[in-house]
Motif scaffolding. Structure first.
Motif, mmCIF file in Angstrom:
data_model
loop_
_atom_site.group_PDB
_atom_site.id
_atom_site.type_symbol
_atom_site.label_atom_id
_atom_site.label_comp_id
_atom_site.label_asym_id
_atom_site.label_seq_id
_atom_site.Cartn_x
_atom_site.Cartn_y
_atom_site.Cartn_z
ATOM 1 N N TRP A 1 52.186 62.942 29.997
ATOM 2 C CA TRP A 1 53.618 63.213 29.866
ATOM 3 C C TRP A 1 54.304 62.166 28.989
ATOM 4 O O TRP A 1 55.175 62.507 28.173
ATOM 5 C CB TRP A 1 54.289 63.268 31.241
ATOM 6 N N ASP A 2 53.937 60.918 29.123
ATOM 7 C CA ASP A 2 54.543 59.870 28.295
ATOM 8 C C ASP A 2 54.339 60.169 26.808
ATOM 9 O O ASP A 2 55.270 60.032 25.996
ATOM 10 C CB ASP A 2 53.939 58.502 28.634
ATOM 11 N N THR B 1 63.272 65.203 27.318
ATOM 12 C CA THR B 1 63.950 64.132 28.065
ATOM 13 C C THR B 1 63.866 64.302 29.576
ATOM 14 O O THR B 1 64.574 63.623 30.312
ATOM 15 C CB THR B 1 65.431 64.050 27.646
ATOM 16 N N THR C 1 62.503 63.796 33.345
ATOM 17 C CA THR C 1 61.773 62.747 34.041
ATOM 18 C C THR C 1 60.361 63.257 34.351
ATOM 19 O O THR C 1 60.095 64.470 34.305
ATOM 20 C CB THR C 1 62.457 62.363 35.356
ATOM 21 N N TYR C 2 59.461 62.336 34.686
ATOM 22 C CA TYR C 2 58.114 62.774 35.036
ATOM 23 C C TYR C 2 58.146 63.711 36.239
ATOM 24 O O TYR C 2 57.433 64.723 36.270
ATOM 25 C CB TYR C 2 57.199 61.586 35.336
ATOM 26 N N SER C 3 58.983 63.410 37.230
ATOM 27 C CA SER C 3 59.065 64.265 38.419
ATOM 28 C C SER C 3 59.524 65.664 38.052
ATOM 29 O O SER C 3 59.013 66.661 38.599
ATOM 30 C CB SER C 3 60.009 63.654 39.458
ATOM 31 N N GLU C 4 60.487 65.756 37.138
ATOM 32 C CA GLU C 4 60.952 67.073 36.696
ATOM 33 C C GLU C 4 59.855 67.816 35.947
ATOM 34 O O GLU C 4 59.663 69.023 36.126
ATOM 35 C CB GLU C 4 62.188 66.918 35.810
#
Length: 212
Positions: free
Chosen positions: A66-67, A76, A78-81
């Protein structure tokens, strides 16, 4: 639970994406990411497909992937999203799950999937996967189909000869590789599920369903 195995029985193993899902997980997830981020889907897919091999062979974790994807595309979330959207991108092929549940006891059932960290864990938690006797994921094996090592790992996990096992996949290259490894290959498409059920019944020596 360990199920008794009869030496004379035939068995079956499946791919996951395109077999237990309608369409590909990658196509659906990248389309949803692009829509959520307001980006051209081509931009997301160019980065995604350039790096997804790192997930398939377990070289990267999902956060690492993901990064890189976010940095290259400008997404944009977040990783959780991202993780929530990613896991919810599975579009189940319900008829195949019905077929899975109806496979008789004594028939060993396996899965060989080119898959990803977190997604493979998510699938293991699905109660419907309790019917599988063997689960082989490329990200854990660190080798993916159609490499012969992937099919060797499947045969070992199944615990029955490859010649007694049908392998079901939606990709011709993988079916050909399965046949080269000694499996009985069955090519699948969800639009012809009824025909597939007849093929599987014939392989397993079960009554063949009637229908179109």
């Amino acid at each position: 639970m360990t199920r008794p195995v009869s030496a004379h029985l035939r068995h079956v193993a499946f791919d996951w994406g395109g077999v237990f899902t309608v369409g590909t997980f990658d196509g659906r997830s990248t389309a949803r990411l692009a829509e959520r981020g307001g980006l051209p889907v081509e931009r997301v897919r160019e980065s995604y497909f350039r790096h997804v091999h790192q997930l398939e062979v377990g070289a990267w974790t999902l956060p690492q992937f993901w990064d890189v994807l976010a940095a290259e595309t400008g997404l944009t979330l977040t990783y959780s999203e991202f993780k929530a959207l990613y896991l919810s991108s599975v579009h189940d092929n319900d008829p195949m799950y019905t077929t899975l549940a109806g496979i008789p006891a004594g028939v060993r059932v396996g899965l060989l999937s080119n898959n990803y960290p977190v997604v493979s864990d998510h699938l293991r938690r699905d109660p419907r996967f309790a019917r599988f006797d063997a689960l082989v994921f490329s990200n854990e094996l660190r080798q993916k189909k159609p490499h012969p090592d992937a099919f060797a790992a499947l045969a070992e996990a199944m615990g029955v000869p490859a010649a007694q096992t049908a392998f079901v996949d939606d990709v011709k290259e993988n079916v050909a590789a399965a046949r080269a490894a000694g499996f009985h290959g069955l090519l699948y498409h969800h639009d012809r599920h009824a025909a597939f059920e007849r093929e599987l019944a014939e392989w397993l020596g079960r009554p063949v369903p009637s229908g179109p």
